[in-house]
Write a protein that holds these residues in place. Structure first.
Motif, PDB file in Angstrom:
ATOM      1  N   ALA A 258       0.832  -1.202   0.000  1.00 46.90           N
ATOM      2  CA  ALA A 258       0.000   0.000   0.000  1.00 46.90           C
ATOM      3  C   ALA A 258       0.868   1.255   0.000  1.00 46.90           C
ATOM      4  O   ALA A 258       0.581   2.223  -0.711  1.00 46.90           O
ATOM      5  CB  ALA A 258      -0.932  -0.008   1.211  1.00 46.90           C
ATOM      6  N   LYS A 259       1.942   1.227   0.773  1.00 45.14           N
ATOM      7  CA  LYS A 259       2.853   2.372   0.815  1.00 45.14           C
ATOM      8  C   LYS A 259       3.487   2.599  -0.554  1.00 45.14           C
ATOM      9  O   LYS A 259       3.522   3.720  -1.059  1.00 45.14           O
ATOM     10  CB  LYS A 259       3.936   2.139   1.864  1.00 45.14           C
ATOM     11  CG  LYS A 259       4.930   3.265   1.991  1.00 45.14           C
ATOM     12  CD  LYS A 259       5.984   2.915   3.038  1.00 45.14           C
ATOM     13  CE  LYS A 259       7.003   4.013   3.198  1.00 45.14           C
ATOM     14  NZ  LYS A 259       7.881   4.176   2.068  1.00 45.14           N
ATOM     15  N   THR A 260       3.973   1.538  -1.161  1.00 47.50           N
ATOM     16  CA  THR A 260       4.590   1.634  -2.482  1.00 47.50           C
ATOM     17  C   THR A 260       3.572   2.113  -3.516  1.00 47.50           C
ATOM     18  O   THR A 260       3.867   2.952  -4.364  1.00 47.50           O
ATOM     19  CB  THR A 260       5.162   0.268  -2.908  1.00 47.50           C
ATOM     20  OG1 THR A 260       6.156  -0.120  -1.955  1.00 47.50           O
ATOM     21  CG2 THR A 260       5.775   0.323  -4.283  1.00 47.50           C
ATOM     22  N   PHE A 261       2.381   1.593  -3.419  1.00 40.55           N
ATOM     23  CA  PHE A 261       1.308   1.905  -4.364  1.00 40.55           C
ATOM     24  C   PHE A 261       0.941   3.384  -4.341  1.00 40.55           C
ATOM     25  O   PHE A 261       0.533   3.947  -5.355  1.00 40.55           O
ATOM     26  CB  PHE A 261       0.088   1.042  -4.006  1.00 40.55           C
ATOM     27  CG  PHE A 261      -1.022   1.071  -4.998  1.00 40.55           C
ATOM     28  CD1 PHE A 261      -0.900   0.442  -6.224  1.00 40.55           C
ATOM     29  CD2 PHE A 261      -2.211   1.713  -4.699  1.00 40.55           C
ATOM     30  CE1 PHE A 261      -1.938   0.459  -7.145  1.00 40.55           C
ATOM     31  CE2 PHE A 261      -3.250   1.728  -5.608  1.00 40.55           C
ATOM     32  CZ  PHE A 261      -3.107   1.107  -6.836  1.00 40.55           C
ATOM     33  N   THR A 262       1.086   4.026  -3.180  1.00 39.29           N
ATOM     34  CA  THR A 262       0.648   5.414  -3.041  1.00 39.29           C
ATOM     35  C   THR A 262       1.791   6.432  -3.070  1.00 39.29           C
ATOM     36  O   THR A 262       1.527   7.632  -2.991  1.00 39.29           O
ATOM     37  CB  THR A 262      -0.139   5.603  -1.738  1.00 39.29           C
ATOM     38  OG1 THR A 262       0.681   5.199  -0.627  1.00 39.29           O
ATOM     39  CG2 THR A 262      -1.416   4.787  -1.751  1.00 39.29           C
ATOM     40  N   GLU A 263       3.022   5.975  -3.200  1.00 41.75           N
ATOM     41  CA  GLU A 263       4.144   6.907  -3.228  1.00 41.75           C
ATOM     42  C   GLU A 263       3.990   7.881  -4.395  1.00 41.75           C
ATOM     43  O   GLU A 263       3.730   7.484  -5.529  1.00 41.75           O
ATOM     44  CB  GLU A 263       5.468   6.159  -3.334  1.00 41.75           C
ATOM     45  CG  GLU A 263       5.894   5.535  -2.026  1.00 41.75           C
ATOM     46  CD  GLU A 263       7.177   4.747  -2.122  1.00 41.75           C
ATOM     47  OE1 GLU A 263       7.753   4.606  -3.215  1.00 41.75           O
ATOM     48  OE2 GLU A 263       7.608   4.242  -1.072  1.00 41.75           O
ATOM     49  N   GLY A 264       4.129   9.161  -4.091  1.00 43.61           N
ATOM     50  CA  GLY A 264       4.027  10.191  -5.111  1.00 43.61           C
ATOM     51  C   GLY A 264       2.607  10.492  -5.563  1.00 43.61           C
ATOM     52  O   GLY A 264       2.398  11.288  -6.470  1.00 43.61           O
ATOM     53  N   LEU A 265       1.641   9.858  -4.955  1.00 44.12           N
ATOM     54  CA  LEU A 265       0.244  10.026  -5.343  1.00 44.12           C
ATOM     55  C   LEU A 265      -0.415  11.066  -4.438  1.00 44.12           C
ATOM     56  O   LEU A 265      -0.364  10.946  -3.215  1.00 44.12           O
ATOM     57  CB  LEU A 265      -0.487   8.683  -5.205  1.00 44.12           C
ATOM     58  CG  LEU A 265      -1.885   8.549  -5.750  1.00 44.12           C
ATOM     59  CD1 LEU A 265      -1.881   8.720  -7.262  1.00 44.12           C
ATOM     60  CD2 LEU A 265      -2.441   7.179  -5.391  1.00 44.12           C
TER      61      LEU A 265
END
Length: 71
Positions: free
Chosen positions: A20-27
């Motif tokens: 989830a953290k990776t998925f939302t990085e920069g978002l």
């Protein structure tokens, strides 16, 4: 029902939280709100974290992780 290994549940929690953290990085929040598919994917990842947390035994929950991690 068979006894569940808390280590498996904890690993699922870690894996899905990191995803989830990776998925939302920069978002940005605005970008997330505009993308229904991403919202649903993120929701599912967090559901898995919650489901895994619910399977962790009371004995494991009572462990002070700060003491464990500092050793």
């Amino acid at each position: 029902m068979s006894r569940h290994d808390d280590r498996v549940s904890i690993q699922h929690m870690i894996d899905h939280a990191l995803e989830a953290k990776t998925f939302t990085e920069g978002l940005t929040r605005e970008a997330l709100d505009a993308d229904r598919l991403k919202v649903l994917a993120l929701t599912r990842l967090l559901e898995v974290v919650g489901e895994a947390a619910a399977r962790v035994s009371d004995a494991t929950r009572s462990v002070d992780l700060r003491a464990v991690l500092n050793n």
